[in-house]
Write a protein that holds these residues in place. Structure first.
Motif, short mmCIF file in Angstrom:
data_model
loop_
_atom_site.label_atom_id
_atom_site.label_comp_id
_atom_site.label_asym_id
_atom_site.label_seq_id
_atom_site.Cartn_x
_atom_site.Cartn_y
_atom_site.Cartn_z
N THR A 9 -53.08 20.92 11.51
CA THR A 9 -52.76 22.46 11.78
C THR A 9 -51.68 22.68 12.59
O THR A 9 -50.89 21.78 13.33
CB THR A 9 -53.97 22.94 12.71
OG1 THR A 9 -53.96 22.07 14.04
CG2 THR A 9 -55.10 22.93 12.11
N SER A 10 -51.28 23.62 12.55
CA SER A 10 -49.65 24.15 13.26
C SER A 10 -50.01 24.63 14.65
O SER A 10 -50.21 25.56 15.16
CB SER A 10 -49.04 25.29 12.60
OG SER A 10 -48.71 24.78 11.24
N GLU A 11 -50.18 23.35 15.52
CA GLU A 11 -50.50 23.47 17.06
C GLU A 11 -49.16 23.84 17.76
O GLU A 11 -49.35 24.48 18.89
CB GLU A 11 -51.12 22.42 17.52
CG GLU A 11 -52.39 22.06 16.72
CD GLU A 11 -53.01 20.85 17.59
OE1 GLU A 11 -52.65 20.16 18.53
OE2 GLU A 11 -54.10 20.28 16.98
N ARG A 12 -48.08 23.65 17.22
CA ARG A 12 -46.74 23.86 17.78
C ARG A 12 -45.98 24.95 17.04
O ARG A 12 -46.05 24.79 15.85
CB ARG A 12 -46.14 22.41 17.91
CG ARG A 12 -46.79 21.62 18.89
CD ARG A 12 -46.36 20.16 19.07
NE ARG A 12 -46.61 19.35 17.69
CZ ARG A 12 -46.29 18.51 17.32
NH1 ARG A 12 -45.57 17.49 18.11
NH2 ARG A 12 -46.71 17.68 16.21
N GLY A 45 -47.12 19.00 11.82
CA GLY A 45 -48.15 20.15 12.38
C GLY A 45 -47.29 21.28 13.17
O GLY A 45 -47.71 21.75 14.31
N ILE A 46 -45.92 21.49 12.75
CA ILE A 46 -45.18 22.43 13.30
C ILE A 46 -45.09 23.59 12.56
O ILE A 46 -44.63 23.45 11.40
CB ILE A 46 -43.75 21.96 14.02
CG1 ILE A 46 -43.87 20.96 14.66
CG2 ILE A 46 -42.92 22.88 14.63
CD1 ILE A 46 -42.84 19.73 14.79
N GLY A 83 -44.41 30.75 24.08
CA GLY A 83 -45.25 30.16 22.85
C GLY A 83 -44.28 29.14 22.32
O GLY A 83 -44.69 28.44 21.21
N LEU A 84 -43.08 29.04 22.30
CA LEU A 84 -42.25 28.26 21.43
C LEU A 84 -42.09 26.89 21.92
O LEU A 84 -41.55 26.59 23.36
CB LEU A 84 -40.74 28.95 21.50
CG LEU A 84 -39.81 28.32 20.44
CD1 LEU A 84 -40.30 28.94 18.90
CD2 LEU A 84 -38.45 29.12 20.53
N ASP A 85 -42.10 25.88 21.23
CA ASP A 85 -42.02 24.42 21.45
C ASP A 85 -40.84 23.68 21.17
O ASP A 85 -40.32 23.06 22.02
CB ASP A 85 -43.06 23.52 21.00
CG ASP A 85 -44.49 23.99 21.55
OD1 ASP A 85 -45.10 23.98 22.41
OD2 ASP A 85 -45.24 24.51 20.26
#
Length: 157
Positions: A9-12, A45-46, A83-85
């Motif tokens: 999943t796109s957790e980041r 997952g990004i 919320g940006l990694d």
């Protein structure tokens, strides 16, 4: 697919930056960079939430890099940072071919000091406290600057 083979999943979340100057080789086209960076993001997952591209612009300075400046203003210094990694870029030379040794590091630090890491898809996500990654990163920054210096000499000749 079985229930235990879930997709990553796109957790980041990330934004992506691409730059191609008129002097660069075709392998640095924005489209090729996008393909590589998007694949890297999917494999890690990004989710890329926004992409920025400066086309036909030198990487030696930031003054004429409208997309880079918009990215820094809105997503690093501004409210869209929440919320940006990461900021994803293809490689160090696409981030910039800055002539002052610390300028590339300066812009990366502007990001990291606000909790947004700069990741080059050709180098991967650095492991915490990885001395060799930082040595290699600084060498690549030097090489990027050196390339533009050598190109300048060739053009003047």
């Amino acid at each position: 697919m079985a229930w235990f083979e879930s997709k990553p999943t796109s957790e980041r979340k990330a934004i992506a930056y691409y730059r191609h100057s008129a002097q660069d080789k075709q392998e640095y086209s924005v489209e090729i960079q996008q393909e590589h960076v998007r694949k890297f993001a999917a494999e890690n997952g990004i989710e890329i939430v926004k992409e920025f591209a400066d086309r036909g612009v030198t990487g030696v300075v930031v003054e004429d890099r409208d997309a880079f400046n918009e990215m820094m203003k809105d997503y690093i210094h501004g409210p869209k940072r929440a919320g940006l990694d990461y900021v994803l870029a293809y490689d160090v030379s696409r981030w910039g071919r800055f002539q002052k040794d610390d300028e590339a590091a300066h812009y990366s630090y502007e990001c990291s000091s606000r909790g947004v890491g700069v990741v080059f898809s050709t180098m991967g996500i650095p492991k915490e406290n990885d001395l060799f990654y930082n040595v290699y990163l600084n060498f690549e920054r030097w090489r990027a600057a050196k390339y533009s210096q050598e190109l300048s000499v060739k053009v003047w000749k």
